[in-house]
Design a protein around this motif. Sequence first.
Motif, PDB file in Angstrom:
ATOM      1  N   ASP A 107      69.204  60.428  20.304  1.00  0.00           N
ATOM      2  CA  ASP A 107      69.182  61.124  21.576  1.00  0.00           C
ATOM      3  C   ASP A 107      69.870  62.470  21.385  1.00  0.00           C
ATOM      4  N   ASP A 108      69.142  63.554  21.537  1.00  0.00           N
ATOM      5  CA  ASP A 108      69.684  64.895  21.312  1.00  0.00           C
ATOM      6  C   ASP A 108      70.895  65.199  22.187  1.00  0.00           C
ATOM      7  N   ASP A 109      70.982  64.589  23.358  1.00  0.00           N
ATOM      8  CA  ASP A 109      72.117  64.831  24.255  1.00  0.00           C
ATOM      9  C   ASP A 109      73.406  64.212  23.729  1.00  0.00           C
ATOM     10  N   ASN A 110      73.294  63.336  22.737  1.00  0.00           N
ATOM     11  CA  ASN A 110      74.468  62.660  22.180  1.00  0.00           C
ATOM     12  C   ASN A 110      74.941  63.264  20.866  1.00  0.00           C
TER      13      ASN A 110
END
Length: 134
Positions: A107-110
């Motif tokens: 997950d790019d947000d992580n």
Amino acid sequence: MLLESSQSNSGKVIRILNEYEVIVNVGKKDGIYYGQKLGVYKLLGEVTDPYNDDKFLGRCESLIETLTPLKIDENYSILYKRHFAVPSTSHVNYPLTSKEALILNVDDDNILPFEDVSRQTIKLGDTVKNLPLY
């Protein structure tokens, strides 16, 4: 031996003689020997476990140079760079890795990267220790 890479004991860059040679504060008494490969590392940051009360797990370092002794004294050594192949596919350099990294399904947000040290220079106080043999 003082400079085992798994130990917290390590040497430090104490003087930069020129663009080819540095002096470190470890020598013969610490187990330095000719032909040895030593890494100069930059501290990227501390690693903590956010799911366990931010328990401290260790420090993440990046290899910025691979050096070898040119002169070994009892208490210090002069190191220089020889041609060593140390390929890496990440800005967190793992010495002597030769396998290509594959992209993870994340997950790019992580993503929380450390500072990119790929263009860092050797500075006084940088850590010096044995490169692990794989």
